[in-house]
Write a protein that holds these residues in place. Sequence first.
Motif, mmCIF file in Angstrom:
data_model
loop_
_atom_site.group_PDB
_atom_site.id
_atom_site.type_symbol
_atom_site.label_atom_id
_atom_site.label_comp_id
_atom_site.label_asym_id
_atom_site.label_seq_id
_atom_site.Cartn_x
_atom_site.Cartn_y
_atom_site.Cartn_z
ATOM 1 N N UNK A 178 0.842 -1.191 0.000
ATOM 2 C CA UNK A 178 0.000 0.000 0.000
ATOM 3 C C UNK A 178 0.882 1.247 0.000
ATOM 4 N N UNK A 179 0.607 2.162 -0.926
ATOM 5 C CA UNK A 179 1.297 3.451 -0.986
ATOM 6 C C UNK A 179 0.315 4.516 -0.519
ATOM 7 N N UNK A 180 0.672 5.193 0.552
ATOM 8 C CA UNK A 180 -0.215 6.180 1.164
ATOM 9 C C UNK A 180 0.363 7.580 0.972
ATOM 10 N N UNK A 181 -0.364 8.428 0.256
ATOM 11 C CA UNK A 181 0.038 9.818 0.054
ATOM 12 C C UNK A 181 -0.977 10.704 0.751
ATOM 13 N N UNK A 182 -0.518 11.442 1.757
ATOM 14 C CA UNK A 182 -1.407 12.285 2.548
ATOM 15 C C UNK A 182 -0.789 13.672 2.686
ATOM 16 N N UNK A 183 -1.417 14.629 2.016
ATOM 17 C CA UNK A 183 -0.961 16.025 2.058
ATOM 18 C C UNK A 183 0.515 16.146 1.692
ATOM 19 N N UNK A 184 0.897 15.425 0.639
ATOM 20 C CA UNK A 184 2.258 15.524 0.124
ATOM 21 C C UNK A 184 3.257 14.589 0.769
ATOM 22 N N UNK A 185 2.887 13.909 1.835
ATOM 23 C CA UNK A 185 3.786 12.965 2.489
ATOM 24 C C UNK A 185 3.449 11.550 2.039
ATOM 25 N N UNK A 186 4.481 10.799 1.674
ATOM 26 C CA UNK A 186 4.284 9.469 1.107
ATOM 27 C C UNK A 186 4.848 8.417 2.060
ATOM 28 N N UNK A 187 4.044 7.404 2.354
ATOM 29 C CA UNK A 187 4.481 6.252 3.138
ATOM 30 C C UNK A 187 4.230 4.996 2.320
ATOM 31 N N UNK A 188 5.242 4.160 2.226
ATOM 32 C CA UNK A 188 5.148 2.916 1.463
ATOM 33 C C UNK A 188 5.143 1.743 2.435
ATOM 34 N N UNK A 189 4.089 0.939 2.368
ATOM 35 C CA UNK A 189 3.947 -0.205 3.270
ATOM 36 C C UNK A 189 3.990 -1.470 2.419
ATOM 37 N N UNK A 190 5.128 -2.153 2.359
ATOM 38 C CA UNK A 190 5.217 -3.352 1.508
ATOM 39 C C UNK A 190 4.539 -4.554 2.162
ATOM 40 N N UNK A 191 3.997 -5.406 1.330
ATOM 41 C CA UNK A 191 3.443 -6.670 1.817
ATOM 42 C C UNK A 191 4.565 -7.688 1.913
ATOM 43 N N UNK A 192 4.765 -8.244 3.095
ATOM 44 C CA UNK A 192 5.895 -9.145 3.308
ATOM 45 C C UNK A 192 5.461 -10.545 3.725
ATOM 46 N N UNK A 193 4.142 -10.798 3.757
ATOM 47 C CA UNK A 193 3.670 -12.110 4.171
ATOM 48 C C UNK A 193 3.668 -13.089 3.002
ATOM 49 N N UNK A 194 3.614 -14.360 3.346
ATOM 50 C CA UNK A 194 3.557 -15.425 2.341
ATOM 51 C C UNK A 194 2.294 -15.266 1.499
ATOM 52 N N UNK A 195 2.340 -15.744 0.241
ATOM 53 C CA UNK A 195 1.316 -15.401 -0.749
ATOM 54 C C UNK A 195 -0.096 -15.766 -0.327
ATOM 55 N N UNK A 196 -0.316 -16.988 0.182
ATOM 56 C CA UNK A 196 -1.681 -17.377 0.516
ATOM 57 C C UNK A 196 -2.265 -16.498 1.618
ATOM 58 N N UNK A 197 -1.416 -15.987 2.499
ATOM 59 C CA UNK A 197 -1.883 -15.038 3.517
ATOM 60 C C UNK A 197 -2.030 -13.650 2.918
ATOM 61 N N UNK A 198 -1.034 -13.211 2.150
ATOM 62 C CA UNK A 198 -1.052 -11.859 1.585
ATOM 63 C C UNK A 198 -2.233 -11.651 0.654
ATOM 64 N N UNK A 199 -2.680 -12.715 -0.036
ATOM 65 C CA UNK A 199 -3.777 -12.586 -0.990
ATOM 66 C C UNK A 199 -5.117 -13.026 -0.395
ATOM 67 N N UNK A 200 -5.166 -13.198 0.913
ATOM 68 C CA UNK A 200 -6.426 -13.385 1.616
ATOM 69 C C UNK A 200 -6.929 -14.809 1.710
ATOM 70 N N UNK A 201 -6.242 -15.757 1.085
ATOM 71 C CA UNK A 201 -6.767 -17.117 1.060
ATOM 72 C C UNK A 201 -6.759 -17.766 2.445
ATOM 73 N N UNK A 202 -5.688 -17.544 3.189
ATOM 74 C CA UNK A 202 -5.638 -18.194 4.496
ATOM 75 C C UNK A 202 -6.743 -17.677 5.418
ATOM 76 N N UNK A 203 -6.928 -16.368 5.472
ATOM 77 C CA UNK A 203 -7.898 -15.836 6.416
ATOM 78 C C UNK A 203 -9.327 -16.164 6.025
ATOM 79 N N UNK A 204 -9.629 -16.241 4.714
ATOM 80 C CA UNK A 204 -11.009 -16.581 4.353
ATOM 81 C C UNK A 204 -11.350 -17.996 4.804
ATOM 82 N N UNK A 205 -10.350 -18.886 4.802
ATOM 83 C CA UNK A 205 -10.551 -20.234 5.320
ATOM 84 C C UNK A 205 -10.518 -20.260 6.838
ATOM 85 N N UNK A 206 -9.510 -19.638 7.421
ATOM 86 C CA UNK A 206 -9.311 -19.714 8.873
ATOM 87 C C UNK A 206 -10.444 -19.064 9.644
#
Length: 328
Positions: A262-290
């Motif tokens: 997620x790239x967050x730009x708020x009033x000219x300030x930019x914060x970059x939040x990278x996704x670092x979790x394993x794919x099945x978790x990062x893409x929501x598959x694990x939580x929809x099952x769990x």
Amino acid sequence: MRRLMVTIGVIGCGWHSRATHGPCLKQYKETIGGVCLAACCDVDEEAAEAYRADFGFERAYGSFTQMLESEQLDAVWVIVPEQLTVPISLQVMDTGVAVFLEKPPGIHTADVIALQEQAENRSIRHRVAFNRRFVPMTNLLIDKLRGQAQDNQIYSITYDMIRINRKDADFSTTAIHAIDAAKYIAGSEYAELRFRYDDLSGIAPGLINIMADGFFRNGVRVKLNCYPHSGSARETVTVRGEGFSYELHLPLLESPNSFAGLICSEKGKVAIIPEEQEWTTAFGFYDENASFLDALKSGGHLMHDLSSSIQSVAVMAAIRNRAETYLG
């Protein structure tokens, strides 16, 4: 009512089931417990046996009706081609067990309504598996939008679904992810959409680009762009508003080296939040099952049911029929 153990059966052992639900169910059993992976089935008996061996199921079947008759199950995962989801799910519901349905839960709106009525009549606990709703970064974006909405107007949501060399004659069953996720992020149903299509039948029969623009009922503008036969694989959501802009980049297997996060730009300030979790978790598959299993075990409230998917299927059907407009 709290259950000490939930006994699970899986119908469908194809690529998608192997890539997502099988690994997630195995992980849940190994890390959380309280589930019995009793049986899996597929018309390809070799595929069912391989699935059993790879993910720790006890028995494999070549017939789902035989599996339902032979096993004492608490819940069944229906992970089959979309044209089979409704008839198979209705038969599963007849047994009274909980049902986890892959998307889309039906080809037509009437299909989803029929499933919903059956679920209500028989008190069937169920979930429709729109994995984008469970992506951690999607829900972080929603949290940020809720904070902004208290003081700042949200202008628009743009959802871009770009793929490489997809030649589906009916891409609407994939585009439903964009349709549904945009609605979920907006927290509102669609009020109206206007569609445009690029005819790509010279590349493959039925192939089209899909573009839509309109509004949600809460007044936020929406644009959907689905290009199945383009030069990159990416899926992004851009939300613009008063003093802020957010860019969600979803993690696709087809594009493993691309930025996800997620790239967050708020009033000219930019914060970059990278996704670092394993794919099945990062893409929501694990939580929809769990989270579904957690609710079955605890007797807790279940969200993301058939009623929440009716409009997504209605818009999908409008695209399949090459409609020019949709009014919600």
